[in-house]
Every structure is written in structure tokens, then in C-alpha cells.
Design a protein around this motif. Structure first.
Motif, PDB file in Angstrom:
ATOM      1  N   THR A 164      -5.528  -0.835  -4.100  1.00  0.00           N
ATOM      2  CA  THR A 164      -4.630  -0.350  -5.146  1.00  0.00           C
ATOM      3  C   THR A 164      -5.322  -0.393  -6.503  1.00  0.00           C
ATOM      4  OG1 THR A 164      -2.708  -1.135  -3.902  1.00  0.00           O
ATOM      5  CG2 THR A 164      -2.371  -0.672  -6.240  1.00  0.00           C
ATOM      6  N   LYS A 167      -7.846   2.428  -7.193  1.00  0.00           N
ATOM      7  CA  LYS A 167      -7.279   3.753  -7.479  1.00  0.00           C
ATOM      8  C   LYS A 167      -7.058   3.961  -8.977  1.00  0.00           C
ATOM      9  CE  LYS A 167      -4.843   4.045  -3.039  1.00  0.00           C
ATOM     10  NZ  LYS A 167      -3.523   4.059  -2.372  1.00  0.00           N
ATOM     11  N   HIS A 168      -7.047   2.866  -9.734  1.00  0.00           N
ATOM     12  CA  HIS A 168      -6.824   2.978 -11.183  1.00  0.00           C
ATOM     13  C   HIS A 168      -8.132   3.393 -11.857  1.00  0.00           C
ATOM     14  CE1 HIS A 168      -5.620   2.112 -15.271  1.00  0.00           C
ATOM     15  NE2 HIS A 168      -4.395   1.809 -14.860  1.00  0.00           N
ATOM     16  N   TYR A 208       1.506  -1.448 -13.532  1.00  0.00           N
ATOM     17  CA  TYR A 208       0.921  -0.527 -12.560  1.00  0.00           C
ATOM     18  C   TYR A 208       1.138  -1.029 -11.135  1.00  0.00           C
ATOM     19  CZ  TYR A 208      -2.826   1.494  -9.685  1.00  0.00           C
ATOM     20  OH  TYR A 208      -3.553   2.085  -8.676  1.00  0.00           O
ATOM     21  N   GLU A 211       4.673  -0.770  -9.825  1.00  0.00           N
ATOM     22  CA  GLU A 211       5.047   0.592  -9.449  1.00  0.00           C
ATOM     23  C   GLU A 211       4.438   1.002  -8.107  1.00  0.00           C
ATOM     24  OE1 GLU A 211       3.730   2.980 -12.661  1.00  0.00           O
ATOM     25  OE2 GLU A 211       5.388   2.447 -14.006  1.00  0.00           O
ATOM     26  N   GLU A 212       3.265   0.447  -7.800  1.00  0.00           N
ATOM     27  CA  GLU A 212       2.529   0.864  -6.608  1.00  0.00           C
ATOM     28  C   GLU A 212       2.890   0.066  -5.351  1.00  0.00           C
ATOM     29  OE1 GLU A 212       0.203   3.366  -6.218  1.00  0.00           O
ATOM     30  OE2 GLU A 212       0.786   4.033  -8.233  1.00  0.00           O
TER      31      GLU A 212
END
Length: 252
Positions: A164, A167-168, A208, A211-212
Motif C-alpha cells: 500500500t 503505491k503512494h 491515506y 482510505e486504502e
């Protein structure tokens, strides 16, 4: 290699493939490699044994990005539980291997050799993985980095958090460790190093992840550091130093 400023300066069209070995990389990075080098394959193993590989013939696109491959013909591979019992397909456990490629012993260290290979010759990798019904192995973290929420009994593996984080766009590298806590079992600590010039606050990072991921999948502590501490000739992330940073922060 993906971050090299020279990557676009030369004509590398004749270089079709890259073999990634002895290193666990995220599905996102594998996809990026395959965009540049279409025949990229993954070889999984350690200095003690080479275990598996992905293949353009025997692996699907999903298996190429989501696994470290299936066993070599000359290797036996199994996934075991805490009592060294063989686990069924689809269940997470420690990846073990046996075969002619495995090392015979550590130099002048029979005690460490016995700890790693036991009496049966199976090399314990220290990696937690899941095997599917085709033999492909998905790695989900190091055994000593897996953290447990004792109050609910669930295991939280670092791979989901790290994938995760990767991906940022602002995050260059991420690492997850667990610090024991008497109330919840472990504090799940996420350390991130940002790309040069990138900006990201701790509150933005936490937002972030909220939300993920689901609440129980998120880290409980977030750390932004300038540079990941390294140790050894191969420059591995210094886990002990990260533990020291996390513990010191919690005492403040």
C-alpha cells in the motif's frame, strides 16, 4: 535501477529481460520492471538455497507479479506451521526447502547449521508465504517481522502495508516492524523514506492508509525518516535501529 536518471538516456530496446533474485519486491515494482523489460522473471531464494522462479511459460501474469514463482525441478518446497507440520494449500506458514542446491553447513558453526536445517535437511527460510495449487509461492513477510494483535487473535503481515505504501507516489521505501505492547499485543510501526523533493506529512500518510485499508490492517504508528538506516555490505535495512527509534518515540 528503476530510479536511475540514466534509464532514459540510452537505447535499451535490445535488453528484453531482467532476473530479480534474492530480494522481495512489491507487485507494483514488478509491474514497472515488466513495462520496461517485458521478459522480467523472479528467482526466489537465499544464500543457503535457491527455491523457485516465475516463468513466461508456466506462470500467469498475476503469478508473475504476485508470487516469487514455483519450485525448481531439483528442489522440494513446503510451507510449515509453528510445530513444523506441513500446512495445506492456501495457508500461511514458513517456507522451507530441500535439494542439491541447498548449502551443506555454515563454516565452523554446527549450532547455527542445526538451527537452520534441523535433523532432516530442510532449510528454514524465515519467510512467511502461501503456496497455491500450482506450487507458486506468495511471500507475505519475514517470520520475525509478523505482528499479532493478541486482543483479537489476528495476524497482520507487513506485505499488505508495504504494498500500500509503495503505491503512494511520494514514498520511495517502506518498512514495517512490530513493537510488543502489553495491551494490544504489538504496535505496528510503519517507517517511510520519501523520494527526493517529495512532501508528505504524518497526518497525510495516516489519512491515506485509512482510505486504502481496513482499520485493523493499518499501522498504529507512523514514522517519516530522511534515510533508511542500513547495515552490512549488502546495505540491508537496519531493523534493530528502527526498533530503537520506535521505542524511543513511544517513551516521549
Amino acid at each position: 535501477m528503476l530510479e536511475s536518471p540514466d534509464l532514459q538516456k540510452y537505447d535499451i530496446s535490445s535488453l528484453r529481460g531482467v532476473v530479480v533474485s534474492s530480494y522481495m519486491i512489491s507487485p507494483e515494482h514488478k509491474r514497472r520492471l515488466q513495462q520496461i523489460f517485458p521478459d522480467t522473471s523472479n528467482v526466489y531464494g537465499s544464500s543457503e538455497s535457491m527455491v523457485s522462479m516465475t516463468s513466461a511459460i508456466h506462470s500467469t501474469e498475476a503469478q508473475k507479479t504476485g508470487s516469487v514463482g514455483y519450485p525448481f525441478p531439483h528442489m522440494e518446497v513446503k510451507v510449515v506451521g509453528d510445530q513444523d507440520e506441513v500446512l495445506p494449500i492456501g495457508k500461511a506458514g514458513e517456507v522451507c526447502s530441500r535439494g542439491w542446491f541447498c548449502f551443506s553447513s555454515y563454516y565452523k558453526d554446527p549450532e547455527m547449521t542445526l538451527k537452520t536445517k534441523g535433523m532432516t535437511g530442510w532449510v528454514h527460510s524465515g519467510d512467511i508465504g502461501i503456496m497455491d495449487n500450482t506450487g507458486h509461492i506468495e511471500l507475505i513477510g519475514r517470520k520475525d517481522e509478523c505482528v499479532v494483535f493478541k486482543h483479537i487473535g489476528d495476524k497482520v503481515y507487513p506485505s499488505l502495508i508495504i504494498d500500500t505504501a509503495n503505491k503512494h507516489q511520494a514514498i520511495k521505501e517502506a518498512k514495517v516492524i512490530g513493537i510488543e505492547d502489553s495491551l494490544i499485543g504489538h504496535e505496528v510501526c510503519l517507517f517511510v523514506e520519501l523520494h527526493t523533493g517529495a512532501e508528505l506529512t504524518k497526518s497525510e500518510l495516516e489519512e491515506y492508509f485509512n482510505e486504502e485499508l481496513l482499520f485493523l490492517e493499518c499501522p498504529t504508528k507512523y514514522f517519516l525518516i530522511d534515510v533508511m538506516p542500513r547495515v552490512g555490505a549488502r546495505g540491508k535495512v537496519n531493523i534493530q535501529r528502527l526498533r530503537e527509534i520506535a521505542i524511543a518515540s513511544m517513551k516521549e
